[in-house]
Structure formats: C-alpha cells, structure tokens
Design a protein around this motif. Structure first.
Motif, PDB file in Angstrom:
ATOM      1  N   GLU A   1       0.822  -1.137   0.059  1.00 44.70           N
ATOM      2  CA  GLU A   1       0.126   0.085   0.041  1.00 44.70           C
ATOM      3  C   GLU A   1       0.800   1.399   0.022  1.00 44.70           C
ATOM      4  OE1 GLU A   1      -4.057  -1.407   2.378  1.00 44.70           O
ATOM      5  OE2 GLU A   1      -2.203  -1.177   3.657  1.00 44.70           O
ATOM      6  N   MET A   2       1.907   1.395   0.576  1.00 44.83           N
ATOM      7  CA  MET A   2       2.821   2.414   0.784  1.00 44.83           C
ATOM      8  C   MET A   2       3.539   2.678  -0.586  1.00 44.83           C
ATOM      9  SD  MET A   2       4.753   2.511   4.404  1.00 44.83           S
ATOM     10  CE  MET A   2       5.068   0.931   4.718  1.00 44.83           C
ATOM     11  N   VAL A   3       4.098   1.612  -1.205  1.00 49.75           N
ATOM     12  CA  VAL A   3       4.646   1.615  -2.527  1.00 49.75           C
ATOM     13  C   VAL A   3       3.455   2.222  -3.223  1.00 49.75           C
ATOM     14  CG1 VAL A   3       5.532   0.525  -4.364  1.00 49.75           C
ATOM     15  CG2 VAL A   3       6.460  -0.034  -2.155  1.00 49.75           C
ATOM     16  N   ASP A   4       2.303   1.860  -3.542  1.00 53.18           N
ATOM     17  CA  ASP A   4       1.279   2.239  -4.414  1.00 53.18           C
ATOM     18  C   ASP A   4       1.167   3.639  -4.290  1.00 53.18           C
ATOM     19  OD1 ASP A   4       1.179  -0.362  -5.629  1.00 53.18           O
ATOM     20  OD2 ASP A   4      -0.382  -1.010  -4.736  1.00 53.18           O
ATOM     21  N   ALA A   5       1.027   4.069  -2.862  1.00 60.01           N
ATOM     22  CA  ALA A   5       0.732   5.578  -2.649  1.00 60.01           C
ATOM     23  C   ALA A   5       1.819   6.187  -3.389  1.00 60.01           C
ATOM     24  CB  ALA A   5       0.462   5.619  -1.285  1.00 60.01           C
ATOM     25  N   ILE A   6       3.246   5.976  -3.116  1.00 62.03           N
ATOM     26  CA  ILE A   6       4.398   6.830  -3.488  1.00 62.03           C
ATOM     27  C   ILE A   6       4.273   6.798  -4.968  1.00 62.03           C
ATOM     28  CG2 ILE A   6       6.710   6.569  -3.635  1.00 62.03           C
ATOM     29  CD1 ILE A   6       6.891   5.479  -0.897  1.00 62.03           C
ATOM     30  N   ILE A   7       3.989   5.627  -5.726  1.00 59.74           N
ATOM     31  CA  ILE A   7       4.005   5.608  -7.119  1.00 59.74           C
ATOM     32  C   ILE A   7       2.911   6.703  -7.691  1.00 59.74           C
ATOM     33  CG2 ILE A   7       3.463   4.405  -9.229  1.00 59.74           C
ATOM     34  CD1 ILE A   7       5.121   1.918  -8.028  1.00 59.74           C
ATOM     35  N   ALA A   8       1.778   6.665  -7.042  1.00 60.64           N
ATOM     36  CA  ALA A   8       0.594   7.543  -7.417  1.00 60.64           C
ATOM     37  C   ALA A   8       1.119   8.842  -7.178  1.00 60.64           C
ATOM     38  CB  ALA A   8      -0.660   7.014  -6.615  1.00 60.64           C
ATOM     39  N   GLU A   9       1.707   9.317  -6.241  1.00 59.24           N
ATOM     40  CA  GLU A   9       1.893  10.507  -6.008  1.00 59.24           C
ATOM     41  C   GLU A   9       3.333  11.262  -7.085  1.00 59.24           C
ATOM     42  OE1 GLU A   9       1.329  13.422  -4.160  1.00 59.24           O
ATOM     43  OE2 GLU A   9      -0.505  12.240  -3.530  1.00 59.24           O
ATOM     44  N   ASP A  10       4.191  10.400  -7.137  1.00 60.47           N
ATOM     45  CA  ASP A  10       5.250  10.596  -8.173  1.00 60.47           C
ATOM     46  C   ASP A  10       4.814  10.918  -9.461  1.00 60.47           C
ATOM     47  OD1 ASP A  10       7.607   9.642  -6.830  1.00 60.47           O
ATOM     48  OD2 ASP A  10       7.624   7.941  -7.256  1.00 60.47           O
ATOM     49  N   ASP A  11       3.726  10.234  -9.926  1.00 58.44           N
ATOM     50  CA  ASP A  11       3.387  10.464 -11.168  1.00 58.44           C
ATOM     51  C   ASP A  11       2.392  11.723 -11.241  1.00 58.44           C
ATOM     52  OD1 ASP A  11       4.557   8.061 -11.710  1.00 58.44           O
ATOM     53  OD2 ASP A  11       3.063   6.895 -12.140  1.00 58.44           O
ATOM     54  N   ALA A  12       1.544  11.711 -10.244  1.00 61.92           N
ATOM     55  CA  ALA A  12       0.471  12.676 -10.339  1.00 61.92           C
ATOM     56  C   ALA A  12       1.149  14.303 -10.203  1.00 61.92           C
ATOM     57  CB  ALA A  12      -0.537  12.595  -9.251  1.00 61.92           C
ATOM     58  N   ARG A  13       2.287  14.213  -9.294  1.00 63.33           N
ATOM     59  CA  ARG A  13       3.115  15.391  -9.347  1.00 63.33           C
ATOM     60  C   ARG A  13       3.651  15.626 -10.551  1.00 63.33           C
ATOM     61  NH1 ARG A  13       4.463  16.385  -3.174  1.00 63.33           N
ATOM     62  NH2 ARG A  13       2.356  15.399  -2.116  1.00 63.33           N
ATOM     63  N   GLY A  14       4.261  14.886 -11.300  1.00 63.51           N
ATOM     64  CA  GLY A  14       4.592  15.247 -12.739  1.00 63.51           C
ATOM     65  C   GLY A  14       3.787  16.027 -13.487  1.00 63.51           C
ATOM     66  N   VAL A  15       2.513  15.837 -13.275  1.00 63.09           N
ATOM     67  CA  VAL A  15       1.536  16.696 -14.009  1.00 63.09           C
ATOM     68  C   VAL A  15       1.248  17.876 -13.445  1.00 63.09           C
ATOM     69  CG1 VAL A  15      -0.919  16.519 -14.936  1.00 63.09           C
ATOM     70  CG2 VAL A  15       0.269  14.478 -14.956  1.00 63.09           C
ATOM     71  N   TYR A  16       0.935  17.793 -12.246  1.00 65.32           N
ATOM     72  CA  TYR A  16       0.791  19.154 -11.205  1.00 65.32           C
ATOM     73  C   TYR A  16       1.965  20.137 -11.661  1.00 65.32           C
ATOM     74  CZ  TYR A  16      -1.000  22.190  -7.627  1.00 65.32           C
ATOM     75  OH  TYR A  16      -1.468  23.104  -6.812  1.00 65.32           O
ATOM     76  N   ASN A  17       3.111  19.518 -11.461  1.00 60.36           N
ATOM     77  CA  ASN A  17       4.475  20.446 -11.640  1.00 60.36           C
ATOM     78  C   ASN A  17       4.644  20.550 -13.138  1.00 60.36           C
ATOM     79  OD1 ASN A  17       4.890  20.199  -8.800  1.00 60.36           O
ATOM     80  ND2 ASN A  17       6.481  18.548  -9.080  1.00 60.36           N
ATOM     81  N   SER A  18       3.615  20.282 -14.127  1.00 67.22           N
ATOM     82  CA  SER A  18       3.959  20.820 -15.472  1.00 67.22           C
ATOM     83  C   SER A  18       2.884  21.857 -15.722  1.00 67.22           C
ATOM     84  CB  SER A  18       3.587  19.642 -16.269  1.00 67.22           C
ATOM     85  OG  SER A  18       4.524  18.811 -16.326  1.00 67.22           O
ATOM     86  N   LEU A  19       1.868  22.220 -14.643  1.00 66.41           N
ATOM     87  CA  LEU A  19       0.931  23.323 -14.834  1.00 66.41           C
ATOM     88  C   LEU A  19       1.537  24.687 -14.625  1.00 66.41           C
ATOM     89  CD1 LEU A  19      -2.074  21.256 -13.204  1.00 66.41           C
ATOM     90  CD2 LEU A  19      -1.506  21.680 -15.709  1.00 66.41           C
ATOM     91  N   ILE A  20       2.248  25.192 -13.851  1.00 65.44           N
ATOM     92  CA  ILE A  20       2.909  24.501 -12.603  1.00 65.44           C
ATOM     93  C   ILE A  20       2.247  25.215 -11.270  1.00 65.44           C
ATOM     94  CG2 ILE A  20       4.810  24.104 -11.205  1.00 65.44           C
ATOM     95  CD1 ILE A  20       6.753  24.874 -13.660  1.00 65.44           C
ATOM     96  N   GLY A  21       1.600  24.417 -10.607  1.00 65.98           N
ATOM     97  CA  GLY A  21       0.968  24.697  -9.123  1.00 65.98           C
ATOM     98  C   GLY A  21       1.692  24.743  -8.136  1.00 65.98           C
ATOM     99  N   CYS A  22       1.538  25.490  -7.284  1.00 65.58           N
ATOM    100  CA  CYS A  22       2.051  25.304  -5.761  1.00 65.58           C
ATOM    101  C   CYS A  22       1.581  24.001  -5.187  1.00 65.58           C
ATOM    102  CB  CYS A  22       1.922  26.579  -4.957  1.00 65.58           C
ATOM    103  SG  CYS A  22       2.442  26.400  -3.215  1.00 65.58           S
TER     104      CYS A  22
END
Lengths: 176, 578
Positions: free
Chosen positions: B469-490
């Motif tokens: 569960e921890m690994v899945d949560a980390i992967i989900a954040e890793d990937d989602a933040r790649g998008v958010y950091n492309s917008l780029i939001g605080c």
C-alpha cells in the motif's frame, strides 16, 4: 475632510455588465460582498479601506483585467498594487479616487473622458488616441495607457473587491 | 497559448526565440517540457559546473491564469549529486516569464566575467555584474531594483557568495523570500559567472472562452481561500509542523539522534507567529499568503538602538537550522536562516552538513584542527554562524569538503552512518517512518516533495499500511506530481486542484485533455526523468541509506531495514524494472 465623490459606479443592484454579476459574489466567505446596492440611486465608490493588510497577491488586478477586459493581464488592470522597495517593503494600492473636479477629464483633448450630470465619468474608448494627457494629469497615477494605446480607467464596478482575500478593498456608498 | 522558448547563449552573447509546439503538445509545460529540454541540451556526462551544462527554466499552461499556479521549475545537472537537478520556486518569476512571453528559458555556455541577464519582453541584454559580484543575495535585490525596469511585475533572481564560490548546495534567491533551494542551482549560476536574472514583461494572455474560464476560476479561487486544507498554510504556516511532528516523534533532532525536541515549543510555529511574525506576503496571483516574515530585533547598544532584520521562515528551515542543530531559541534559529539567505545557501543542506560536523566532532572523527578552532556544538549558534561563513570561503580542506555536501564529507572523514542524505541530497525534516525514507530514495530529485512519504507515514500511524500500500501510494504521488508540476502549481494547493478541476482549467484555456491522458502523461514524465538519472549514472540498487534512520524511533516506531528492502522489491516490480 472633503470627499472627492463625483465619480462612481451607479449600477443598479443585480445588474451585470459582461455577465459579471456572478463574479461579484464575495468569494472569500460565501456571502455577498459589500458591493450590492440596495438603492439604485446610491453612488458607489471603490475604497482602499485597509492598505496595510495587503499581502501583494495581485488577485484584485487579475480580477479587474479578467472581468473587464477578458484577459489575464497586469497592465490592463485599473487597480494597481505596487511594491515599494521589493517584497520587504509595504505595498501601495493605487486606485482612482473619484475626484470631484477630475483633472483627467479636464486634460483629455478629445473628449474621451466625460463627466456626466450625475457625476459619473464615462470613458469613450473609441475617442481615445492614447496621448497620455489624462495619465499625466492624475498625480496618483491611477490611469495608465494599455498596449493598444487606450487609457485604462477605473469605473468603480467593484469587481476586484470580491477577490481580495484580506478585506483591503471595499465599496462605499457615497451620500449625495 | 505561449509556446516560446528563449535561448540565451552566454558564450556567444546572443539570444533567440524558438516556437516549440512539439514539446508543449506532448509534454504540456513545466517540468514535462523542462525535462525534455534538459535531455536535449545537456550532453551525457557533462560536468555540472562546466559551460556545457545548461540551465533550464519553465512555466506551464496555467501559470498566472489561476490562483496558486505560481511556480517556476528549474532543471539542470546537479553539482551536488551529479544527476537530475530540479528545483521549484514561487515569488513573481512565473508571472514575469508569462508576461514576458516565454514559457521556457534555456541558458547555455558561460560568461567570461561576472554578468547578469536582463529580459524585458523580447529584449535580452547580458550586462556587466562585476560591481555586484561578492555581494550578499539579499542586497543584490536592492541594487538591481534601482537600475532595472518593470516595478511591480518583474522578478529578480540572484545568487549570493555561496553560489559564486560553487558551494554545491548553493541556491538561487527569488524575489527576496523564495528560493530555488535544492540540489545546487546557485553553484551552476556561479560556474557561468551569472549573478542574477531580471525578468519583466507587458504581454497579455487572451482567454479563448472567457465565461468557461471565469466559472472554473471562481470555483478554484473560492476553494483556495475557504478550504480547511489551506488553513495550515495561511495561519501559522508550515511551521505548524514543529509541534505536530514533535508530538508524534517525527521531528529530527540533533542530527536525527532523537525524534522529539525538548525545546520544540520555543521554535514552534505558534511561538513564532505570536511573538515574531511581522507580516505575511504572497506569491504573485496566490491569495494564500503563506510567506511568513519574522522580525528579529537585536539590541546593539545600551541606548535602545536596534538592528531590525526581516527573515522569512518555514518548517524545513526550522528543522534544519533549529531542532536538528539543537538550537533552542527563535533568535538563534532566525540568525542562522539569515546567514543562509545572505550567502545564498540551501538551508536544509546547510543544516544537515552542520549537524553531521557537530556529531563528527563530538565523536572525535574530526577535531578542532579541522574546524579551525570553531566549536561546533548543539545549540552553539555563534559557532554555526562562523562555520557557515567558512563553508563559503573554504579556508581549508575540511570546509571545502563540507561545501561539497554531507556525502562528500562522510566519504572523506567517515561517519556515513549519520550522514543524513538520500540520493546524494541532504534529507528534509521528517523521521516519520519507512515511506519517507523510501520515498526519498526513489524520488526523482530525492526531495520530500517528490511523493510526500511523510504524509503516507502519518496515515500509517493511524491505520497501519502494508509495504504494498505504501509503495502504491508513493508511485501514485510520483506520477501525479509530474503533471501538477507541469502546470505549474504550488504543492500547497494540490488538494484543491483535483483531476477534474485540472481538466476543466486546462479546457478553459484551450487545452483539451482527459483524466486518462494526464495519468499516462504523469507516468511518462517520471520515466523521462529516470532516463536522465540513469544516463548520468544513478543506480537505485546502490542506494545508501544511513543507519541512523534505523537507530532512532520514528512516528511509526522503529524502522526495520527489511521493510525498506521489501518496498524496493515491490517498487521495481510495479515500475516494471524487473
């Protein structure tokens, strides 16, 4: 102290220009901002009530350009938040004071700014040739010229008020 | 929409603009595009401090158009760990780039002598900076403000002596109070003889569908201003974490020898807000106002004469220069923050390096011969102030080694068990458990903000999570933040920008994407960053995890090395790395 009160927004309650009625909702607290006018004859004027509370977020400037010019722009905003000595210094919020005898109107050689009988100043964009005399005449620098060479003049619509997160701006009703 | 990348060549003293529709179509903007530009511009194996290594800046499609879309990404090859250098800063830079009409900025080569770059719309000037070389980062702002145009809508980013002298964790100060702090961008500036960049512009952004834009804008603005999720950022600010983490045994203290600090209350966000907070300010187009500025008032004579210093503080700084150095007073902690600001050093790395040195001296691994008589001891603020200056001036082998980071220091002198870095980057202020440690080890820039493992640990403290569960949560954040950091939001507003709202906000400015598109993009961006990391020699299997993490009790109890190993195996499988 004499108030310079002859320029105001005298829009009726609920009337919306450019569909901005919805934007006038106070987005800070869910209720209506102090911009709704119950008496249509009441004159309203934008006021910098608490300049010292400004955090420099520029949300007001973006609201002004977004709602009045359909652009995201700082240069097309009629309200300006200026830094004084960078972010270490205090912010200055520059707005039109709605002067009783507006020097901007007197300065305009083309009649693009016209003071109506009811006191409101109307800006006729098509007449403006961007000479800058109005901007020069306004000592507080509340008027500027946009990149298309037209004056940017606050019409006291109050669109900015709802987007100030710190209650710096208010609309005040001006007694005749 | 803007699609313009401004290229500036310091060798040839020339610049040009190129439309890069290709990149923005595929990679959206922000970190997505910046990573591609880095892959294009940085030759494999380039020395990060050589003219061959580029500096890339990027903003995104929502920059300046929506509340809290305030960040600029910097991509470079890190002189600290030799692989992916990536850092984000707020302030007014993103807005200034947007109105100057540049979504990307590439700096190539190196100047022969000190210079700064002035960008005003399409006009680019490379100007002499000889007279401001050596001047603290704080003061450079005052000087350039007087000589450059664009008051109120410009951004001035600059380095201090730390960057000039190539301290590997020197940062770049953005508009006085924000920073590209991590991984050494300041040293890259220094290596190019680049003291500062000033950006201003007068462009407008026309909105294709004004009503749709305003509807989603209002929804987002209202949520940012009202939601409880933002409360912590605008009231006490990030330092609210001091007391919270202290109570849950997650506040690193004296180089992670403890996870709670007896003087936490003194340096807590509450105490700072009640007794030191002078004002709060905002990044451009963000109504949150999270920048907390403390006032340090120091008497310098018996006749009521005072020095007043205005110092911005945040949680990570309080950890690094407070609890982790055993500093018990707000005054001492604020002085240390200010010293880092003047020198232009990353506060986290500086604090971790000093903490290692203090423990190393305590254990006799080094002596005062190395420190040149500077007494490094917990809560010894004067000694730390002297050490910070010496790290920059590098008067001997010891200090010049400290200037290369804590991994270099422990390689040279020993004490790797308590050299608190992961992936070569000094660690942020959490000892919450395995997700934090693991998240830092695998994260693209080995930053707590890659995937926020500390937050997963805090959830696990309430309801235990399995390694899967921890690994899945980390992967989900890793990937989602790649998008958010492309917008780029605080990232403070990440809870407000739900996938649905991101899709709508993009649509309102003419970029039609589905949630699926964005999810796939997030994964791709992560892979591209790893492509750069692997190309430059990063090897996850050689992760060096300091033993100290396993010796001090964390928020979820003692951490077992086997848990980290298990998570590593699961992670490789989930990422299909075999």
């Amino acid at each position: 102290m004499e108030l310079c009160e002859t320029i105001w927004g005298s829009r009726r309650s609920g009337e919306a220009e450019d569909g901005k009625g919805r934007d006038m909702k106070d987005l800070r607290g869910g209720g209506d901002a102090k911009v709704a006018v119950s008496d249509e004859r009441k004159k309203r004027r934008l006021k910098v009530a608490h300049p010292e509370r400004c955090i420099g977020c520029l949300s007001c400037m973006f609201a002004c350009s977004r709602i009045n010019t359909r652009r995201a722009s700082l240069d097309r905003s009629a309200i300006r938040v200026k830094t004084q000595g960078g972010l270490e210094g205090d912010f200055a919020v520059v707005i039109c004071r709605a002067c009783k005898d507006p020097p901007c109107v007197r300065a305009c050689p083309r009649g693009a700014l016209e003071k109506r009988e009811n006191g409101r100043v109307i800006f006729k964009r098509e007449l403006c040739d961007g000479c800058g005399a109005c901007a020069e005449a306004c000592l507080i620098r509340a008027i500027s010229i946009d990149s298309e060479g037209k004056a940017i003049k606050c019409k006291h619509c109050g669109a900015c008020v709802a987007f100030c997160p710190h209650g710096v701006l208010e609309m005040e009703e001006v007694e005749e | 929409m803007l699609r313009r990348v401004l290229y500036i060549d310091l060798d040839k003293k020339e610049s040009f603009v190129e439309d890069r529709y290709d990149l923005f179509e595929e990679w959206l903007g922000g970190t997505g595009v910046a990573t591609q530009l880095l892959l294009e511009e940085c030759p494999e194996g380039a020395d990060p401090l050589s003219p061959r290594a580029p500096i890339i800046f990027g903003i995104g499609p929502l920059t300046a158009l929506f509340p809290a879309m305030t960040k600029t990404v910097a991509a470079f090859k890190s002189p600290l760990n030799g692989e992916l250098g990536e850092s984000y800063a707020g302030g007014r830079l993103a807005m200034a780039m947007r109105f100057a009409g540049h979504e990307g900025l590439v700096i190539r080569g190196a100047a022969e002598s000190p210079c700064y770059i002035s960008i005003r719309d399409d006009e680019v000037k490379i100007k002499d900076a000889t007279s401001i070389w050596g001047i603290p980062a704080t003061v450079v702002g005052y000087i350039l403000r007087e000589v450059e145009a664009g008051v109120g809508r410009r951004s001035i980013i600059r380095i201090g002596p730390g960057g000039e002298r190539l301290v590997r964790y020197a940062g770049v100060v953005v508009d006085t109070y924000r920073h590209f702090g991590r991984l050494g961008l300041g040293a890259v500036f220094g290596s190019k003889n680049l003291k500062a960049i000033v950006v201003s512009g007068t462009e407008d952004v026309e909105l294709p569908n004004s009503k749709r834009y305003r509807d989603i804008y209002n929804q987002l603005f209202k949520t940012v201003v009202q939601t409880d999720a933002m409360e912590k950022y605008h009231d006490i600010g990030t330092p609210i974490n001091v007391n919270v983490l202290n109570q849950m045994k997650g506040l690193p203290t004296r180089n992670f020898q403890d996870s709670s600090f007896e003087a936490a209350e003194n340096i807590s966000g509450e105490n700072l807000a009640d007794n030191y907070l002078l004002r709060r300010v905002s990044c451009a187009h963000c109504p949150i106002g999270c920048i907390h500025i403390g006032m340090l008032k120091t008497s310098f004579s018996r006749h009521h004469e005072f020095e007043i210093r205005k110092i911005s503080y945040d949680y990570e700084l309080i950890y690094a220069l407070g609890s982790n150095l055993g500093v018990t007073t707000p005054e001492g902690m604020l002085e240390l923050i200010e010293a880092c600001e003047r020198q232009g050093l990353d506060a986290i790395s500086t604090g971790v390096v000093l903490a290692w040195a203090t423990e190393a001296l305590d254990r006799g691994i080094i002596t005062e011969e190395e420190t040149l008589g500077v007494p490094l001891k917990w809560d010894g603020v004067e000694g730390y102030l002297e050490a910070i200056e010496r790290i920059v001036k590098a008067p001997n082998d010891f200090y010049s080694t400290l200037a290369r980071g804590v991994v270099a220091a422990s390689d040279r002198y020993g004490g790797e068990d308590f050299a608190m870095a992961l992936g070569g980057n000094e660690v942020a202020g959490y000892h919450t458990g395995p997700a934090f440690i693991f998240g830092l080890a695998v994260g693209v820039r080995h930053s707590h903000l890659d995937n926020a493992g500390y937050s997963i640990d805090q959830a696990a403290a309430k309801k235990p999570l399995t390694p899967e569960e921890m690994v899945d949560a980390i992967i989900a954040e890793d990937d989602a933040r790649g998008v958010y950091n492309s917008l780029i939001g605080c990232l403070f507003a990440r809870g407000v920008y739900t996938p649905d709202r991101i899709v709508e906000a993009l649509g309102s400015v003419g970029i039609e994407k589905t949630k699926d598109d964005l999810q796939i993009l997030g994964r791709k961006i992560f892979d591209e960053k790893y492509r750069f990391k692997l190309r430059e020699g990063f090897d996850l299997s050689k992760s060096r995890i300091p033993r100290r993490f396993y010796e001090t009790v964390s928020t979820v109890g003692m951490v077992d090395p086997e848990t980290i190993e298990t998570m590593m195996e699961i992670y490789r499988e989930r990422r299909s790395w075999g």
